[in-house]
Motif scaffolding. Sequence first.
Motif, PDB file in Angstrom:
ATOM      1  N   ASP A  84     -10.303  -3.951   0.704  1.00 20.77           N
ATOM      2  CA  ASP A  84      -9.623  -5.004  -0.225  1.00 20.77           C
ATOM      3  C   ASP A  84      -8.280  -5.626  -0.152  1.00 20.77           C
TER       4      ASP A  84
ATOM      5  N   GLN B  21       0.905  -0.697  -0.080  1.00 23.83           N
ATOM      6  CA  GLN B  21      -0.284   0.286  -0.665  1.00 23.83           C
ATOM      7  C   GLN B  21       1.020   1.219   0.011  1.00 23.83           C
TER       8      GLN B  21
ATOM      9  N   ARG C 116      -5.176   0.579  -4.551  1.00 24.09           N
ATOM     10  CA  ARG C 116      -6.052  -0.125  -4.386  1.00 24.09           C
ATOM     11  C   ARG C 116      -7.040   0.541  -2.588  1.00 24.09           C
ATOM     12  N   LYS C 117      -8.313   0.444  -2.064  1.00 25.05           N
ATOM     13  CA  LYS C 117      -8.996   0.801  -1.103  1.00 25.05           C
ATOM     14  C   LYS C 117      -8.519  -0.276   0.294  1.00 25.05           C
ATOM     15  N   ASN C 118      -8.256   0.157   1.357  1.00 27.12           N
ATOM     16  CA  ASN C 118      -7.631  -0.987   2.874  1.00 27.12           C
ATOM     17  C   ASN C 118      -9.084  -1.406   2.545  1.00 27.12           C
TER      18      ASN C 118
ATOM     19  N   ARG D  85       0.761   4.011  -2.904  1.00 30.25           N
ATOM     20  CA  ARG D  85       1.154   5.197  -2.550  1.00 30.25           C
ATOM     21  C   ARG D  85       1.869   6.117  -2.976  1.00 30.25           C
TER      22      ARG D  85
END
Length: 567
Positions: free
Chosen positions: A422, A403, A418-420, A407
Amino acid sequence: MALYLLYESASGYSLFQAHGIDEIGQNTEAVRNSVLDLNRFGKVVRFVAFNPFSSALDALNQCNAISEGLMTEELRNFLQINLPKAKEGKKAKFSLGVAEPKVGSQIFETTKIPCQSNEFVLELLRGVRLHFDRFIKDLKPTDLEKAQLGLGHSYSRAKVKFNVNRVDNMVIQAIFLLDTLDKDINSFSMRVREWYSWHFPELVKIVNDNYLFAKIAKFVENKSELTENHIPELADIVGDEDKAKEIVEAAKASMGQDLSPIDLINVQQFAQRVMDLSEYRKKLYEYLVTKMNDIAPNLASLIGEVVGARLISHAGSLTNLAKCPSSTLQILGAEKALFRALKTRGNTPKYGLIFHSSFIGRASARNKGRMARYLANKCSIASRIDCFSEANTTVFGEKLREQVEERLEFYDKGVAPRKNLDVMKSAIDNVFQKSLQSGDDEDKNQMEVDNGIADASVKKSKKKKSKGEKALEEPMDQDQPAANTNEDSSAQESEKKKKKKKHKLAEDAITETPNDLDAVENEQNGTTKKKKKKHHGDEDEGANGQAASEVKKKKKKQKKADDDDEE
């Protein structure tokens, strides 16, 4: 009402009865004055029963139960045997004085024995503690002291005892020692360079590494004895044959001073110490890596072993680090700069110890603060997972690292991360698959619970969305009743039809004669009146009058338009 006193000593449970309460009148001062004198205190308190502990382990279990406010089966049997029995349906004519209110409430819930704990009871128990060896004849003061000392040691050990494999204190000591060794090795290596440079100054420019310099100084000893036969051995130390030849050539034409054998021995011994410290530093680093993988695997895989260990040591423990919010973790290690900025009303620091992470260095100057905030958030999550989860895995740390990488790409290239939800769901699935492969039942159950929690959170979010959509739709339906909506829709449709017919009639009227136009208008008025009667059959005469006036106005407008067209 009779008052009994429960006293928990290191040797067993004992029961006393305070039988002089009426004369004392529950005066705390009177009891306090009579505590020191056994003759006076013996008139107030009378010994009833004593139940010794069977072993040291039994005493420890009973002590742990009392400290947690629990009543054991042994204590329950002791009270039921020695206290007077109350009749069913009637209140007891006695009460039990205890030192711990939690134990008293537990006793009352299970046995219905009324308990009390106040200053008066505590003063009486203080006197019992002072003269306890006098009440029991067979108990010696030395035996009581031994029992108290042994129970105190075992109770303290049980409180301090925890998982040996996850001792974060070892990491704290290791990282402190590692930093100290780095400083010491650097200063000692400088001293070796300066000391040996009197004898062989050209070696400093050829060999830059401190460890290699100390190793070569130990091997060469006297430069005058260095020959071409030593080139293979030097090549093994340096790792480069050309450098070895260069050292031999420099030794032949060196401008350094000759040293006495005693001085060379001292230089060699000191160089050997520096080499030993460097080797120990490598072993200590390996030890730190293994301990960090045992204690905080996710934090180590996210930010590195050394930076993670520094964060743990600065916070005091892994538990303290897990309790820190991400904003505190972000500036951990920059407290001096923070308070200076608050005092001078300047800019507060953006990062502390996490600045040593490679992620902050890779970010651009304008994005370093954002990256530090995001990385601190992920470090806080990783430390909490490491502290409070029982499964030892690095999956969450690797996913959090991915992640952070995403970023960084988002700041540089604009690629959406991606979303946290998922990412965490995929991490839980990976851990669950690993637990299935390893065959650990406890890990399976834990991961099933985690999966259930994740699915429940997703379902809750979906339910909230559907509820929100329904809430938005329902007020729209409630604002207009069903009957009114039907009438309004029919009225709107009739008005649209009227307008279309009027436009058509106006276009046809350009080619027609005025007499024909009047006939058409009369027909139109008739149709409109009929339609109005159909839709508004129940309206009163006032409404019909308004409709007629509107028709007259429309006629006048059409006549004017026809006259203009003819002209």
